[in-house]
Design a protein around this motif. Structure first.
Motif, PDB file in Angstrom:
ATOM      1  N   GLY A  26       0.826  -1.203   0.000  1.00  0.00           N
ATOM      2  CA  GLY A  26       0.000   0.000   0.000  1.00  0.00           C
ATOM      3  C   GLY A  26       0.857   1.247   0.000  1.00  0.00           C
ATOM      4  O   GLY A  26       2.050   1.206  -0.299  1.00  0.00           O
ATOM      5  N   ASN A  27       0.255   2.372   0.351  1.00  0.00           N
ATOM      6  CA  ASN A  27       0.980   3.629   0.446  1.00  0.00           C
ATOM      7  C   ASN A  27       0.373   4.489   1.542  1.00  0.00           C
ATOM      8  O   ASN A  27      -0.592   4.091   2.190  1.00  0.00           O
ATOM      9  CB  ASN A  27       0.989   4.357  -0.907  1.00  0.00           C
ATOM     10  N   ARG A  28       0.952   5.673   1.766  1.00  0.00           N
ATOM     11  CA  ARG A  28       0.572   6.478   2.922  1.00  0.00           C
ATOM     12  C   ARG A  28      -0.554   7.473   2.627  1.00  0.00           C
ATOM     13  O   ARG A  28      -0.807   8.371   3.437  1.00  0.00           O
ATOM     14  CB  ARG A  28       1.787   7.244   3.455  1.00  0.00           C
ATOM     15  N   SER A  29      -1.223   7.357   1.514  1.00  0.00           N
ATOM     16  CA  SER A  29      -2.290   8.308   1.191  1.00  0.00           C
ATOM     17  C   SER A  29      -3.387   8.273   2.263  1.00  0.00           C
ATOM     18  O   SER A  29      -3.886   7.213   2.621  1.00  0.00           O
ATOM     19  CB  SER A  29      -2.903   7.963  -0.172  1.00  0.00           C
ATOM     20  N   GLY A 148      11.823  19.527  -7.807  1.00  0.00           N
ATOM     21  CA  GLY A 148      12.620  20.041  -8.906  1.00  0.00           C
ATOM     22  C   GLY A 148      12.090  19.661 -10.279  1.00  0.00           C
ATOM     23  O   GLY A 148      12.424  20.294 -11.283  1.00  0.00           O
ATOM     24  N   ASN A 149      11.264  18.612 -10.332  1.00  0.00           N
ATOM     25  CA  ASN A 149      10.703  18.144 -11.610  1.00  0.00           C
ATOM     26  C   ASN A 149       9.187  18.293 -11.652  1.00  0.00           C
ATOM     27  O   ASN A 149       8.531  17.632 -12.462  1.00  0.00           O
ATOM     28  CB  ASN A 149      11.070  16.670 -11.824  1.00  0.00           C
ATOM     29  N   LEU A 150       8.665  19.142 -10.788  1.00  0.00           N
ATOM     30  CA  LEU A 150       7.211  19.240 -10.634  1.00  0.00           C
ATOM     31  C   LEU A 150       6.526  19.591 -11.951  1.00  0.00           C
ATOM     32  O   LEU A 150       5.600  18.898 -12.387  1.00  0.00           O
ATOM     33  CB  LEU A 150       6.890  20.287  -9.564  1.00  0.00           C
ATOM     34  N   ARG A 151       6.985  20.643 -12.591  1.00  0.00           N
ATOM     35  CA  ARG A 151       6.323  21.106 -13.814  1.00  0.00           C
ATOM     36  C   ARG A 151       6.570  20.139 -14.976  1.00  0.00           C
ATOM     37  O   ARG A 151       5.637  19.744 -15.677  1.00  0.00           O
ATOM     38  CB  ARG A 151       6.808  22.509 -14.181  1.00  0.00           C
ATOM     39  N   SER A 152       7.811  19.759 -15.193  1.00  0.00           N
ATOM     40  CA  SER A 152       8.136  18.919 -16.356  1.00  0.00           C
ATOM     41  C   SER A 152       7.513  17.529 -16.244  1.00  0.00           C
ATOM     42  O   SER A 152       6.913  17.028 -17.208  1.00  0.00           O
ATOM     43  CB  SER A 152       9.652  18.815 -16.521  1.00  0.00           C
ATOM     44  N   ASN A 153       7.627  16.903 -15.080  1.00  0.00           N
ATOM     45  CA  ASN A 153       7.048  15.566 -14.926  1.00  0.00           C
ATOM     46  C   ASN A 153       5.525  15.603 -14.926  1.00  0.00           C
ATOM     47  O   ASN A 153       4.866  14.703 -15.453  1.00  0.00           O
ATOM     48  CB  ASN A 153       7.546  14.924 -13.634  1.00  0.00           C
ATOM     49  N   GLY A 154       4.962  16.654 -14.313  1.00  0.00           N
ATOM     50  CA  GLY A 154       3.510  16.781 -14.290  1.00  0.00           C
ATOM     51  C   GLY A 154       2.932  16.961 -15.685  1.00  0.00           C
ATOM     52  O   GLY A 154       1.937  16.316 -16.053  1.00  0.00           O
ATOM     53  N   GLU A 155       3.554  17.821 -16.498  1.00  0.00           N
ATOM     54  CA  GLU A 155       3.063  18.049 -17.857  1.00  0.00           C
ATOM     55  C   GLU A 155       3.260  16.809 -18.720  1.00  0.00           C
ATOM     56  O   GLU A 155       2.392  16.457 -19.539  1.00  0.00           O
ATOM     57  CB  GLU A 155       3.772  19.244 -18.476  1.00  0.00           C
ATOM     58  N   SER A 156       4.381  16.122 -18.532  1.00  0.00           N
ATOM     59  CA  SER A 156       4.609  14.885 -19.274  1.00  0.00           C
ATOM     60  C   SER A 156       3.531  13.852 -18.941  1.00  0.00           C
ATOM     61  O   SER A 156       3.015  13.162 -19.828  1.00  0.00           O
ATOM     62  CB  SER A 156       5.995  14.336 -18.935  1.00  0.00           C
ATOM     63  N   ASP A 164      -7.298  16.184 -19.053  1.00  0.00           N
ATOM     64  CA  ASP A 164      -7.501  17.605 -19.308  1.00  0.00           C
ATOM     65  C   ASP A 164      -6.682  18.492 -18.388  1.00  0.00           C
ATOM     66  O   ASP A 164      -6.355  19.627 -18.748  1.00  0.00           O
ATOM     67  CB  ASP A 164      -8.995  17.932 -19.162  1.00  0.00           C
ATOM     68  N   ALA A 165      -6.347  17.997 -17.205  1.00  0.00           N
ATOM     69  CA  ALA A 165      -5.536  18.779 -16.270  1.00  0.00           C
ATOM     70  C   ALA A 165      -4.881  17.828 -15.277  1.00  0.00           C
ATOM     71  O   ALA A 165      -5.388  16.740 -15.006  1.00  0.00           O
ATOM     72  CB  ALA A 165      -6.386  19.814 -15.531  1.00  0.00           C
ATOM     73  N   ILE A 166      -3.754  18.262 -14.760  1.00  0.00           N
ATOM     74  CA  ILE A 166      -3.014  17.519 -13.739  1.00  0.00           C
ATOM     75  C   ILE A 166      -2.687  18.464 -12.595  1.00  0.00           C
ATOM     76  O   ILE A 166      -2.221  19.590 -12.826  1.00  0.00           O
ATOM     77  CB  ILE A 166      -1.707  16.932 -14.297  1.00  0.00           C
ATOM     78  N   VAL A 167      -2.952  18.030 -11.362  1.00  0.00           N
ATOM     79  CA  VAL A 167      -2.493  18.746 -10.174  1.00  0.00           C
ATOM     80  C   VAL A 167      -1.149  18.139  -9.793  1.00  0.00           C
ATOM     81  O   VAL A 167      -1.075  16.991  -9.368  1.00  0.00           O
ATOM     82  CB  VAL A 167      -3.498  18.608  -9.009  1.00  0.00           C
ATOM     83  N   ALA A 168      -0.078  18.898  -9.976  1.00  0.00           N
ATOM     84  CA  ALA A 168       1.266  18.429  -9.667  1.00  0.00           C
ATOM     85  C   ALA A 168       1.622  18.839  -8.239  1.00  0.00           C
ATOM     86  O   ALA A 168       1.680  20.029  -7.927  1.00  0.00           O
ATOM     87  CB  ALA A 168       2.275  18.996 -10.662  1.00  0.00           C
ATOM     88  N   ASN A 169       1.842  17.836  -7.391  1.00  0.00           N
ATOM     89  CA  ASN A 169       2.128  18.051  -5.974  1.00  0.00           C
ATOM     90  C   ASN A 169       3.555  17.635  -5.642  1.00  0.00           C
ATOM     91  O   ASN A 169       4.013  16.595  -6.124  1.00  0.00           O
ATOM     92  CB  ASN A 169       1.194  17.198  -5.095  1.00  0.00           C
ATOM     93  N   PRO A 170       4.263  18.383  -4.801  1.00  0.00           N
ATOM     94  CA  PRO A 170       5.556  17.899  -4.303  1.00  0.00           C
ATOM     95  C   PRO A 170       5.358  16.715  -3.359  1.00  0.00           C
ATOM     96  O   PRO A 170       4.288  16.540  -2.775  1.00  0.00           O
ATOM     97  CB  PRO A 170       6.141  19.118  -3.583  1.00  0.00           C
ATOM     98  N   LEU A 171       6.404  15.907  -3.205  1.00  0.00           N
ATOM     99  CA  LEU A 171       6.301  14.674  -2.432  1.00  0.00           C
ATOM    100  C   LEU A 171       5.839  14.897  -0.998  1.00  0.00           C
ATOM    101  O   LEU A 171       5.133  14.063  -0.427  1.00  0.00           O
ATOM    102  CB  LEU A 171       7.647  13.949  -2.423  1.00  0.00           C
TER     103      LEU A 171
END
Length: 220
Positions: A26-29, A148-156, A164-171
């Motif tokens: 599992g994960n910590r969500s 450091g990769n929030l924008r680039s990885n999120g858009e990719s 249609d959209a992505i909410v890019a969150n830091p770890l």
């Protein structure tokens, strides 16, 4: 484009992929972001369905339709049942990328040596849903990335999955009460609150962006 009162489908929380009948991957969500989104949407008078993972607190708003899942396979089944009749999907659940290829019957006994598990990739639910998305439906995903990769990885991820959209969150969002995220949309458009927000406040901010996300979708 969805009506003024859209039918909104939200997923929240982790998946638990069983190793045996006791243990799981599992994960910590915590599911707090998805629950906050559901409560805010319902408070606007929107018909809201929340697909909620294990270990997550049920929202207090009794008008929200809540359905529980444990595994990614169970979530896939629920999405198949409810997405067709929804206008908007916000995929805030943290779905496991891998699951054990076989579930051990009963409880596997403790042993002195290592236990080797074979993991197989789970279905990419977000990409699968986006493939069958109607023009009048809107899909928003979430991406948890290194800052450091929030924008680039999120858009990719947004382009790769076709949403249609992505909410890019830091770890560190997973363990925090605050959200300092970036919303990435079509045509290279992006938006962000002017300061970090609580998850409750961020939920309201994100739903306020829905008309812009839908407008950009229609002009692709």
């Amino acid at each position: 484009m969805a009506s003024h009162n859209p039918r909104i489908l939200i997923t929240a929380g982790p998946t638990y992929e069983p190793i045996d009948e006791v243990r799981f991957i599992g994960n910590r969500s915590s599911g707090r972001m998805g629950v906050s989104l559901a409560e805010n949407a319902s408070g606007r008078g929107w018909r809201t369905t929340l697909l909620l993972g294990p270990g997550c607190q049920t929202p207090s708003d009794q008008t929200i339709t809540v359905m529980r899942f444990r595994t990614s396979a169970q979530l896939k089944m629920l999405l198949g049942e409810h997405w067709r009749d929804s206008d908007v999907l916000i995929m805030a659940a943290a779905v496991s990328d891998y699951a054990p290829s076989d579930t051990i019957s009963g409880k596997h006994p403790r042993q002195s040596g290592p236990l080797t598990l074979t993991l197989e990739p789970t279905t990419d639910l977000l990409a699968q849903l986006a493939e069958d998305c109607r023009k009048d439906q809107t899909i928003i995903g979430f991406a948890l990335e290194e800052i450091g990769n929030l924008r680039s990885n999120g858009e990719s991820k947004r382009i790769r999955k076709g949403v249609d959209a992505i909410v890019a969150n830091p770890l560190d969002t997973m363990d925090s009460d605050m959200v300092d995220a970036l919303l990435l949309m079509a045509h290279g458009r992006e938006a962000a609150p002017d300061r970090p927000l609580t998850k409750t406040d961020f939920a309201g901010w994100l739903l306020d962006q829905l008309p812009m996300i839908q407008t950009l979708k229609q002009t692709q």
